[in-house]
Design a protein around this motif. Structure first.
Motif, PDB file in Angstrom:
ATOM      1  N   GLU A  23      83.901  98.402  33.062  1.00 45.42           N
ATOM      2  CA  GLU A  23      83.352  98.031  31.967  1.00 45.42           C
ATOM      3  C   GLU A  23      82.979  96.553  31.948  1.00 45.42           C
ATOM      4  N   LEU A  24      82.369  96.075  30.834  1.00 43.94           N
ATOM      5  CA  LEU A  24      81.982  94.714  30.636  1.00 43.94           C
ATOM      6  C   LEU A  24      82.707  94.311  29.625  1.00 43.94           C
ATOM      7  N   ILE A  25      83.571  93.010  29.800  1.00 38.84           N
ATOM      8  CA  ILE A  25      84.455  92.788  28.757  1.00 38.84           C
ATOM      9  C   ILE A  25      83.719  91.270  28.251  1.00 38.84           C
ATOM     10  N   LEU A  26      83.660  91.300  26.684  1.00 38.11           N
ATOM     11  CA  LEU A  26      83.230  89.887  26.407  1.00 38.11           C
ATOM     12  C   LEU A  26      84.337  89.220  25.627  1.00 38.11           C
ATOM     13  N   LEU A  27      84.501  87.813  25.859  1.00 37.79           N
ATOM     14  CA  LEU A  27      85.775  87.051  25.625  1.00 37.79           C
ATOM     15  C   LEU A  27      84.970  85.990  24.845  1.00 37.79           C
ATOM     16  N   ASP A  28      85.437  85.947  23.548  1.00 37.64           N
ATOM     17  CA  ASP A  28      85.122  84.613  22.687  1.00 37.64           C
ATOM     18  C   ASP A  28      86.039  83.832  22.425  1.00 37.64           C
ATOM     19  N   ALA A  29      86.107  82.607  22.995  1.00 37.10           N
ATOM     20  CA  ALA A  29      87.224  81.617  22.847  1.00 37.10           C
ATOM     21  C   ALA A  29      87.190  80.831  21.163  1.00 37.10           C
ATOM     22  N   LYS A  30      88.272  80.794  20.833  1.00 40.73           N
ATOM     23  CA  LYS A  30      88.449  80.001  19.428  1.00 40.73           C
ATOM     24  C   LYS A  30      89.758  79.095  19.535  1.00 40.73           C
ATOM     25  N   ASN A  31      89.065  77.834  19.451  1.00 39.31           N
ATOM     26  CA  ASN A  31      90.143  76.748  19.617  1.00 39.31           C
ATOM     27  C   ASN A  31      90.739  76.342  18.309  1.00 39.31           C
ATOM     28  N   PHE A  32      91.240  77.232  17.446  1.00 43.56           N
ATOM     29  CA  PHE A  32      91.478  76.855  16.164  1.00 43.56           C
ATOM     30  C   PHE A  32      93.057  76.002  16.379  1.00 43.56           C
ATOM     31  N   PRO A  33      93.138  74.823  15.823  1.00 43.10           N
ATOM     32  CA  PRO A  33      94.471  74.347  15.588  1.00 43.10           C
ATOM     33  C   PRO A  33      94.819  74.432  14.243  1.00 43.10           C
ATOM     34  N   GLY A  34      96.132  74.688  14.044  1.00 42.95           N
ATOM     35  CA  GLY A  34      96.797  74.701  12.702  1.00 42.95           C
ATOM     36  C   GLY A  34      96.803  76.037  12.077  1.00 42.95           C
ATOM     37  N   ASP A  35      97.104  76.168  10.795  1.00 43.51           N
ATOM     38  CA  ASP A  35      97.711  77.449  10.271  1.00 43.51           C
ATOM     39  C   ASP A  35      96.462  77.841   9.542  1.00 43.51           C
ATOM     40  N   TYR A  36      96.251  79.334   9.740  1.00 44.22           N
ATOM     41  CA  TYR A  36      95.409  80.242   8.950  1.00 44.22           C
ATOM     42  C   TYR A  36      95.913  81.499   8.193  1.00 44.22           C
ATOM     43  N   LYS A  37      95.166  81.947   7.390  1.00 44.87           N
ATOM     44  CA  LYS A  37      95.489  83.101   6.788  1.00 44.87           C
ATOM     45  C   LYS A  37      94.317  84.020   6.696  1.00 44.87           C
ATOM     46  N   LEU A  38      94.601  85.435   6.630  1.00 44.27           N
ATOM     47  CA  LEU A  38      93.611  86.526   6.404  1.00 44.27           C
ATOM     48  C   LEU A  38      93.973  87.134   5.380  1.00 44.27           C
ATOM     49  N   SER A  39      93.029  87.127   4.299  1.00 47.31           N
ATOM     50  CA  SER A  39      93.170  87.915   3.090  1.00 47.31           C
ATOM     51  C   SER A  39      91.929  88.649   2.761  1.00 47.31           C
ATOM     52  N   ASP A  40      92.137  90.048   2.562  1.00 47.09           N
ATOM     53  CA  ASP A  40      90.946  90.723   2.064  1.00 47.09           C
ATOM     54  C   ASP A  40      89.837  90.545   3.109  1.00 47.09           C
ATOM     55  N   LYS A  41      90.007  90.493   4.372  1.00 45.49           N
ATOM     56  CA  LYS A  41      89.068  90.156   5.409  1.00 45.49           C
ATOM     57  C   LYS A  41      88.244  88.849   5.377  1.00 45.49           C
ATOM     58  N   ARG A  42      88.822  87.922   4.579  1.00 48.94           N
ATOM     59  CA  ARG A  42      88.599  86.635   4.593  1.00 48.94           C
ATOM     60  C   ARG A  42      89.451  85.673   5.106  1.00 48.94           C
ATOM     61  N   TRP A  43      88.933  84.782   5.938  1.00 55.79           N
ATOM     62  CA  TRP A  43      89.546  83.897   6.721  1.00 55.79           C
ATOM     63  C   TRP A  43      89.737  82.463   5.866  1.00 55.79           C
ATOM     64  N   PHE A  44      90.910  81.889   5.915  1.00 59.67           N
ATOM     65  CA  PHE A  44      91.005  80.538   5.180  1.00 59.67           C
ATOM     66  C   PHE A  44      92.208  79.889   6.237  1.00 59.67           C
ATOM     67  N   LYS A  45      91.387  78.228   6.270  1.00 59.95           N
ATOM     68  CA  LYS A  45      92.356  77.570   7.017  1.00 59.95           C
ATOM     69  C   LYS A  45      93.301  76.836   5.830  1.00 59.95           C
ATOM     70  N   LEU A  46      94.503  77.033   6.034  1.00 56.72           N
ATOM     71  CA  LEU A  46      95.265  76.626   4.866  1.00 56.72           C
ATOM     72  C   LEU A  46      95.240  75.103   4.750  1.00 56.72           C
ATOM     73  N   PRO A  47      95.419  74.566   3.309  1.00 58.03           N
ATOM     74  CA  PRO A  47      95.590  75.912   2.177  1.00 58.03           C
ATOM     75  C   PRO A  47      94.629  76.558   1.761  1.00 58.03           C
ATOM     76  N   ASN A  48      93.582  76.168   1.430  1.00 55.56           N
ATOM     77  CA  ASN A  48      92.419  77.036   0.700  1.00 55.56           C
ATOM     78  C   ASN A  48      91.109  76.997   1.435  1.00 55.56           C
ATOM     79  N   LYS A  49      90.685  76.460   2.685  1.00 61.66           N
ATOM     80  CA  LYS A  49      89.281  76.348   3.218  1.00 61.66           C
ATOM     81  C   LYS A  49      88.918  77.534   3.760  1.00 61.66           C
TER      82      LYS A  49
END
Length: 312
Positions: A83-109
């Motif tokens: 197979e061919l494997i795709l890797l997408d790097a995300k260098n996210f520092p800090g705290d995040y949350k996932l709510s109803d398929k929406r992503w937020f960087k805490l507190p609410n961005k």
């Protein structure tokens, strides 16, 4: 085995050289910071693959392809025997949350959902494989590379690889069927299809007179290097290096920003913040560069550029 290594983007290289020498606007500073974060994340991923992955697999870093009028960029492509494997790097520092398929960087961005980008790239890569008449299964994963990343309310998602899982994920890849000559040929074909960097870099306009002068520290990137004997010492982070190494590195930065300008002892003296005497700079230039011209018109070129210089 890394078949194509990650290269630092030209755009980021220029912004690195300009940073602290001119004042970035808030928008420019944010853009530069995000570009730097992205590059560091891709670099961290490549280093993890190079360290932990068997040489039986092929890795391509940082490719951009075009399907029709649509372009897409891949951080890493990994070839196994099946197979061919795709890797997408995300260098996210800090705290995040996932709510109803929406992503937020805490507190609410709210931020873009990385899974949507991953699935888009996976679809486009399948289209590219079809165009190349390659019936190769495609898998995709988002790899969160920053060690301080936390995602609250994270689902059990086979497409997400969190920082504490990266080592185990790579170990699991080593259990797959090794790549063969057919995959290597495909890898080389994809390299030939790479369209290169994004064609519209966001680089602010600048002029020599408006740039802050001084020797840049190799460690903290500040402009507070001072000469102490044969060493250049940073007043901010206290790192030090040999004066000649610091001068050469800062000359390279000048050449990067002003490729059409002639390098003279006066320019180097001024660019380095007038910390190093002109007499010492001349000795350094005579030793490490080729002098062209005579008397007050003398300037210096790299030895490998001498032929081109004499032609002009």
């Amino acid at each position: 085995m890394i078949v194509k290594h990650l290269e630092k983007p030209y755009e980021l290289t220029i912004l690195d050289a300009l940073h602290l020498r001119i004042s970035f606007s808030k928008k420019e500073e944010t853009y530069y910071h995000n570009l730097l974060l992205g590059y560091e994340g891709e670099l961290r991923l490549e280093q993890a693959l190079q360290t932990g992955l068997s040489d039986s697999f092929y890795v391509l870093s940082d490719l951009r392809f075009e399907i029709g009028t649509t372009s897409f960029q891949m951080d890493s492509l990994l070839f196994t025997g099946e197979e061919l494997i795709l890797l997408d790097a995300k260098n996210f520092p800090g705290d995040y949350k996932l709510s109803d398929k929406r992503w937020f960087k805490l507190p609410n961005k709210e931020i873009s959902n990385p899974l949507l980008q991953l699935k888009r790239n996976e679809t486009l890569m399948r289209q590219l494989m079809e165009k190349l008449n390659r019936n190769l299964p495609v898998e995709s994963y988002t790899v969160f590379t920053h060690p301080e990343f936390t995602l609250y309310q994270a689902p059990i998602n086979q497409h997400f690889i969190f920082p504490t899982q990266i080592s185990r994920f790579i170990s699991s890849l080593n259990e797959r069927l090794p790549a063969n000559s057919s995959q290597l040929k495909l890898a080389q074909q994809l390299i030939s299809l790479d369209i290169g960097a994004y064609p519209h870099p966001q680089i602010p306009k600048f002029h020599y007179d408006q740039l802050k002068k001084g020797q840049r520290c190799y460690e903290c990137r500040g402009l507070s290097m001072k000469i102490e004997g044969r060493n250049a010492v940073c007043l901010q982070c206290h790192s030090n290096e040999q004066v000649h190494e610091a001068v050469l590195r800062n000359i390279r930065e000048f050449q990067l920003l002003f490729p059409d300008e002639k390098v003279t002892t006066n320019i180097v003296y001024d660019w380095c913040g007038k910390e190093y005497s002109q007499k010492s700079i001349k000795r350094f230039m005579d030793k490490n560069f080729k002098a062209v011209g005579s008397h007050k018109w003398i300037h210096y070129v790299d030895y490998n550029n001498l032929t081109d210089t004499l032609k002009n």
